[in-house]
Write a protein that holds these residues in place. Structure first.
Motif, mmCIF file in Angstrom:
data_model
loop_
_atom_site.group_PDB
_atom_site.id
_atom_site.type_symbol
_atom_site.label_atom_id
_atom_site.label_comp_id
_atom_site.label_asym_id
_atom_site.label_seq_id
_atom_site.Cartn_x
_atom_site.Cartn_y
_atom_site.Cartn_z
ATOM 1 N N MET A 1 0.833 -1.198 0.000
ATOM 2 C CA MET A 1 0.000 0.000 0.000
ATOM 3 C C MET A 1 0.872 1.253 0.000
ATOM 4 S SD MET A 1 -2.812 -1.415 -0.158
ATOM 5 C CE MET A 1 -3.688 0.130 -0.172
ATOM 6 N N PRO A 2 0.439 2.324 -0.684
ATOM 7 C CA PRO A 2 1.237 3.552 -0.706
ATOM 8 C C PRO A 2 1.274 4.216 0.656
ATOM 9 C CG PRO A 2 -0.914 3.921 -1.684
ATOM 10 C CD PRO A 2 -0.805 2.446 -1.440
ATOM 11 N N ARG A 3 2.407 4.773 1.012
ATOM 12 C CA ARG A 3 2.521 5.513 2.265
ATOM 13 C C ARG A 3 2.167 6.967 1.997
ATOM 14 N NH1 ARG A 3 8.442 3.507 4.350
ATOM 15 N NH2 ARG A 3 8.032 1.265 4.341
ATOM 16 N N LYS A 4 1.114 7.435 2.619
ATOM 17 C CA LYS A 4 0.692 8.822 2.434
ATOM 18 C C LYS A 4 0.691 9.587 3.751
ATOM 19 C CE LYS A 4 -2.166 7.717 -1.601
ATOM 20 N NZ LYS A 4 -3.532 7.734 -2.173
ATOM 21 N N ASN A 5 0.201 8.947 4.805
ATOM 22 C CA ASN A 5 0.126 9.611 6.097
ATOM 23 C C ASN A 5 1.300 9.147 6.956
ATOM 24 O OD1 ASN A 5 -0.563 10.648 8.601
ATOM 25 N ND2 ASN A 5 -2.753 10.363 8.272
ATOM 26 N N THR A 6 2.450 9.751 6.734
ATOM 27 C CA THR A 6 3.656 9.306 7.435
ATOM 28 C C THR A 6 3.585 9.571 8.933
ATOM 29 O OG1 THR A 6 4.725 11.423 6.911
ATOM 30 C CG2 THR A 6 5.120 9.592 5.411
ATOM 31 N N GLY A 7 2.899 10.643 9.336
ATOM 32 C CA GLY A 7 2.770 10.930 10.760
ATOM 33 C C GLY A 7 1.986 9.859 11.482
ATOM 34 N N VAL B 1 3.961 2.892 14.773
ATOM 35 C CA VAL B 1 5.228 2.211 15.043
ATOM 36 C C VAL B 1 5.715 2.529 16.447
ATOM 37 C CG1 VAL B 1 7.652 2.038 14.374
ATOM 38 C CG2 VAL B 1 5.881 2.109 12.610
ATOM 39 N N GLU B 2 5.620 3.809 16.843
ATOM 40 C CA GLU B 2 6.096 4.204 18.168
ATOM 41 C C GLU B 2 5.289 3.542 19.275
ATOM 42 O OE1 GLU B 2 6.818 8.270 20.843
ATOM 43 O OE2 GLU B 2 5.859 8.386 18.891
ATOM 44 N N ARG C 1 6.727 0.926 22.080
ATOM 45 C CA ARG C 1 6.726 1.345 23.487
ATOM 46 C C ARG C 1 5.855 0.460 24.359
ATOM 47 N NH1 ARG C 1 4.244 6.586 23.689
ATOM 48 N NH2 ARG C 1 4.537 6.379 25.924
ATOM 49 N N ARG C 2 4.842 -0.144 23.767
ATOM 50 C CA ARG C 2 3.933 -0.966 24.568
ATOM 51 C C ARG C 2 4.623 -2.256 24.990
ATOM 52 N NH1 ARG C 2 -2.150 -1.911 22.516
ATOM 53 N NH2 ARG C 2 -1.902 0.342 22.277
ATOM 54 N N PRO D 1 -11.175 -0.318 28.407
ATOM 55 C CA PRO D 1 -10.095 0.597 28.046
ATOM 56 C C PRO D 1 -8.897 -0.143 27.449
ATOM 57 C CG PRO D 1 -10.941 1.099 30.240
ATOM 58 C CD PRO D 1 -11.541 -0.213 29.826
ATOM 59 N N ILE D 2 -8.260 0.470 26.462
ATOM 60 C CA ILE D 2 -7.095 -0.126 25.820
ATOM 61 C C ILE D 2 -5.869 0.067 26.716
ATOM 62 C CG2 ILE D 2 -5.619 -0.099 23.778
ATOM 63 C CD1 ILE D 2 -8.516 -1.010 23.314
ATOM 64 N N MET D 3 -5.072 -1.002 26.882
ATOM 65 C CA MET D 3 -3.848 -0.898 27.674
ATOM 66 C C MET D 3 -2.743 -0.326 26.783
ATOM 67 S SD MET D 3 -2.366 -1.074 30.511
ATOM 68 C CE MET D 3 -3.657 -1.881 31.465
ATOM 69 N N THR D 4 -2.738 0.996 26.666
ATOM 70 C CA THR D 4 -1.741 1.673 25.848
ATOM 71 C C THR D 4 -0.406 1.744 26.583
ATOM 72 O OG1 THR D 4 -2.327 3.819 26.778
ATOM 73 C CG2 THR D 4 -3.524 3.121 24.806
ATOM 74 N N ALA D 5 0.643 2.144 25.848
ATOM 75 C CA ALA D 5 1.953 2.329 26.472
ATOM 76 C C ALA D 5 1.879 3.416 27.544
ATOM 77 C CB ALA D 5 2.989 2.693 25.414
ATOM 78 N N TYR D 6 1.085 4.457 27.300
ATOM 79 C CA TYR D 6 0.935 5.539 28.283
ATOM 80 C C TYR D 6 0.286 5.013 29.563
ATOM 81 C CZ TYR D 6 -0.178 10.149 30.208
ATOM 82 O OH TYR D 6 -0.255 11.262 31.019
ATOM 83 N N ARG D 7 -0.777 4.216 29.403
ATOM 84 C CA ARG D 7 -1.444 3.663 30.593
ATOM 85 C C ARG D 7 -0.504 2.722 31.346
ATOM 86 N NH1 ARG D 7 -6.915 3.516 31.646
ATOM 87 N NH2 ARG D 7 -7.407 3.871 29.449
ATOM 88 N N GLN D 8 0.311 1.964 30.617
ATOM 89 C CA GLN D 8 1.279 1.081 31.266
ATOM 90 C C GLN D 8 2.263 1.877 32.118
ATOM 91 O OE1 GLN D 8 2.787 -1.125 27.845
ATOM 92 N NE2 GLN D 8 1.699 -2.952 28.515
ATOM 93 N N GLN D 9 2.750 3.006 31.585
ATOM 94 C CA GLN D 9 3.687 3.818 32.360
ATOM 95 C C GLN D 9 2.994 4.491 33.550
ATOM 96 O OE1 GLN D 9 6.895 6.124 30.910
ATOM 97 N NE2 GLN D 9 6.729 5.332 28.823
#
Length: 219
Positions: free
Chosen positions: A116-122, A128-129, A133-134, A147-155
């Protein structure tokens, strides 16, 4: 439940060489290759192949290198996986289709025809980040009711674990939570309170969070 499809698809993509985690940035499943930069694979899950599943894949396509849609095989074999028009649509869009049987077997119905073409690099970078981090893979893809156990919630939980035994300064818990200063200062979940300059204690909400997500589960 869509989460029942997660482990078969996770195993399928891990066998293909991807590190897979669920519920990353609103995607049911994200896989990263070991390359640098990594190949990003996204898979969306539904109990049946339908237009909504395709629309979700269209939305995810700009942030990935490869998109799959996955659903359970229909009981009578008359689902969209048997519809030539639906398969042709996926081919034209470049999406892969995976069918999951009741026994957990995964079959390729349609292979992605091109990266697939990469258009939204941000957006891609954020996926990926968050994936990197998770810690572990604490949330199955397809989860919608908790609730999703995000990397932020883990920290944040790591901060709560450190503070539950006594008041702490951010610098004292940076080893387990590198973003401790930011997490304690912003206090997104209401788990912490500042009792003195640079010193924090745990609130009742924080104590309740540790009961809901014991350290072994969340961190």
């Amino acid at each position: 439940m869509e989460t029942a499809l997660y482990l078969p698809i996770k195993n399928f993509l891990e066998a293909a060489g991807y590190a897979v985690k669920g519920e990353i940035g609103s995607c049911d499943l994200v896989g990263l290759s070991s390359d640098e930069p990594p190949v990003v694979v996204i898979c969306e899950l539904k109990l049946a192949f339908n237009l909504e599943l395709v629309l979700q894949a269209v939305d995810r396509a700009t942030a990935s290198d490869e998109v799959w849609i996955a659903a359970r095989v229909s009981a009578k074999g008359k689902g969209r996986e048997s519809d030539r028009r639906f398969r042709d649509l996926c081919r034209r869009l470049g999406f892969g289709m995976l069918a999951v049987s009741d026994s957990g077997t995964v079959d390729i119905v349609v292979s992605p025809v091109a990266p697939m073409p990469r258009k939204n690099t941000g957006r891609r970078s954020r996926l990926v980040e968050e994936h990197r981090r998770r810690k572990g893979d604490p949330t199955r893809g397809g989860s919608t009711r908790s609730p999703i156990m995000t990397a932020y919630r883990q920290q944040a939980l790591a901060c709560a674990v450190a503070i539950q035994s006594g008041q702490q300064r951010p610098k004292d818990i940076r080893v387990s939570a590198p973003q401790a200063e930011k997490i304690l200062r912003h206090n997104v979940y209401g788990w912490f309170e500042r009792v003195d300059r640079g010193i924090y204690a745990l609130t009742e909400l924080g104590a309740a969070a540790l009961k809901r997500w014991p350290p072994a589960d969340g961190v």
